[in-house]
Enzyme design. Structure first.
Site, PDB file in Angstrom:
ATOM      1  N   GLU A  14      32.011  29.576  42.003  1.00 18.96           N
ATOM      2  CA  GLU A  14      33.703  30.482  41.943  1.00 18.96           C
ATOM      3  C   GLU A  14      34.340  29.196  42.226  1.00 18.96           C
ATOM      4  O   GLU A  14      34.399  28.701  43.015  1.00 18.96           O
ATOM      5  CB  GLU A  14      33.638  32.123  42.476  1.00 18.96           C
ATOM      6  N   GLN A  40      29.973  41.254  45.464  1.00 25.39           N
ATOM      7  CA  GLN A  40      31.079  40.521  46.481  1.00 25.39           C
ATOM      8  C   GLN A  40      29.595  39.995  47.827  1.00 25.39           C
ATOM      9  O   GLN A  40      28.993  40.186  47.716  1.00 25.39           O
ATOM     10  CB  GLN A  40      31.769  42.021  47.446  1.00 25.39           C
ATOM     11  N   LYS A  61      35.420  23.143  47.226  1.00 21.30           N
ATOM     12  CA  LYS A  61      34.643  22.121  47.840  1.00 21.30           C
ATOM     13  C   LYS A  61      33.430  22.263  47.659  1.00 21.30           C
ATOM     14  O   LYS A  61      32.842  23.075  48.011  1.00 21.30           O
ATOM     15  CB  LYS A  61      34.968  22.529  49.388  1.00 21.30           C
ATOM     16  N   ARG A 120      38.608  45.441  38.776  1.00 20.83           N
ATOM     17  CA  ARG A 120      40.174  46.376  39.133  1.00 20.83           C
ATOM     18  C   ARG A 120      41.253  45.716  39.672  1.00 20.83           C
ATOM     19  O   ARG A 120      41.950  45.493  39.022  1.00 20.83           O
ATOM     20  CB  ARG A 120      39.790  47.458  39.840  1.00 20.83           C
ATOM     21  N   GLY A 121      40.829  44.623  41.231  1.00 24.53           N
ATOM     22  CA  GLY A 121      41.782  43.638  41.402  1.00 24.53           C
ATOM     23  C   GLY A 121      42.723  43.883  42.380  1.00 24.53           C
ATOM     24  O   GLY A 121      41.747  45.915  42.946  1.00 24.53           O
ATOM     25  N   ASP A 122      43.017  43.890  43.142  1.00 21.06           N
ATOM     26  CA  ASP A 122      43.947  43.894  44.789  1.00 21.06           C
ATOM     27  C   ASP A 122      45.198  44.725  43.893  1.00 21.06           C
ATOM     28  O   ASP A 122      45.895  43.843  43.266  1.00 21.06           O
ATOM     29  CB  ASP A 122      44.338  42.712  45.312  1.00 21.06           C
ATOM     30  N   LYS A 126      30.238  52.045  35.489  1.00 23.14           N
ATOM     31  CA  LYS A 126      31.112  50.372  34.236  1.00 23.14           C
ATOM     32  C   LYS A 126      29.809  50.179  33.583  1.00 23.14           C
ATOM     33  O   LYS A 126      30.189  49.287  32.525  1.00 23.14           O
ATOM     34  CB  LYS A 126      30.401  49.660  36.522  1.00 23.14           C
ATOM     35  N   HIS A 163      33.243  49.628  48.364  1.00 27.65           N
ATOM     36  CA  HIS A 163      33.924  48.667  47.848  1.00 27.65           C
ATOM     37  C   HIS A 163      35.014  49.200  49.117  1.00 27.65           C
ATOM     38  O   HIS A 163      34.888  50.670  50.101  1.00 27.65           O
ATOM     39  CB  HIS A 163      34.596  49.469  47.030  1.00 27.65           C
TER      40      HIS A 163
END
Length: 291
Positions: free
Chosen positions: A17, A178, A275, A109-111, A167, A151
């Site tokens: 990512e 996660q 990184k 969903r997102g924050d 989902k 979550h």
């Protein structure tokens, strides 16, 4: 390439990512990061979006995903989030993503954004269902998130598993977990998800720890627990950054090797924090240990 094609080979592919939130990753800096990651032959690279996931943020995600795929020849998966988005915002984000030739997305969903007007999607499953019915999203391979310890905003682990099944039923095709720091929590999650009827391939998310402030922030945001061995490492090497880096890379490598050998992970997704040197050291350690 469809990300789901990688699982048919019966391997345990490694992916990464990268993140461009709020424009902090300039395209030229991104190219330096990607040059390093390309050497590791990743199965794909996912590209995050900042809170909200639409507007300028989604354009940056689409642009960087295009660089990943079109300049470096690596399959890209663009993140898209729904909690603060209207349907028109999602349509526009999908249009941007497809304009760059991207055919894999991660629908989340997102924050929540403090003070922001609620969007049209309360949960990830609602966003996935909308995308599956949307002509604009036709042909996209859609991934979703999953949470080995539940979550952070969900009332219970069992309820979170219900959301995961929703989902899958809505049309998700693969899952990225996660981060977690104890493999046993992942194994328990997989067993319960399979018992719930979730059969999608799962890439286990691993984040190598590089410092106490980083891990404190991530634990607060994600709700991941810190097992005793990690706490001991942080305490022992608190004032020795190089020794801490080495010990934490060893720990993350041991996690990955255990996941691969157990057969419980269909793939490994490394949160490499932009990184490439960390990613290289970690992947090298894993590969050396397995040969």
């Amino acid at each position: 390439m469809k990300i789901t094609d990688q699982y048919k080979k019966g391997l345990c592919p490694i992916s990464f990512e990268i993140f461009p939130p709020k424009g902090e990753l300039h395209p030229e800096d991104a190219r330096l990061v990607l040059s390093g990651l390309k050497e590791l032959s990743p199965a794909y690279i996912s590209v995050t979006c900042s809170a909200g996931g639409t507007g300028g943020s989604s354009k940056k995600t689409a642009e960087l995903s295009g660089i990943v795929q079109n300049e470096f020849g690596i399959t890209a998966a663009a993140h898209i989030t729904g909690i603060n988005a209207k349907k028109a915002d999602v349509d526009a984000a999908i249009s941007d993503i497809k304009a760059h030739g991207i055919s894999n997305i991660l629908a989340l969903r997102g924050d929540r954004i403090e003070g922001a007007e609620p969007g049209d999607f309360r949960y990830g499953a609602e966003l996935i269902s909308y995308l599956r019915k949307s002509p604009e999203a036709a042909g996209l391979t859609i991934g979703a998130g999953c949470y080995p310890e539940g979550h952070v905003d969900c009332e219970s682990f069992d309820k979170d598993l219900d959301h995961l099944k929703e989902k899958a039923d809505a049309g998700a095709e693969f899952l990225i977990s996660q981060l977690f720091f104890e493999n046993e929590s992942y194994y328990r999650f997989i067993d319960k998800a399979r018992a719930k009827g979730v059969t999608l391939p799962v890439d286990a998310g691993i984040m190598p720890i590089m410092g106490k402030s980083q891990i404190t922030r991530m634990v607060f945001l994600c709700g991941a627990s810190l097992p005793a061995p990690v706490v001991r490492i942080l305490a022992k090497y608190e004032n020795d950054p190089e020794a801490l880096r080495s010990a934490c890379l060893d720990y993350a490598a041991a996690q990955i090797i255990g996941l691969i050998e157990s057969g419980a992970a269909d793939g490994i997704h490394i949160y490499s924090m932009n990184k490439p040197d960390v990613a290289k050291a970690l992947v090298s350690e894993v590969r050396n240990a397995r040969h």
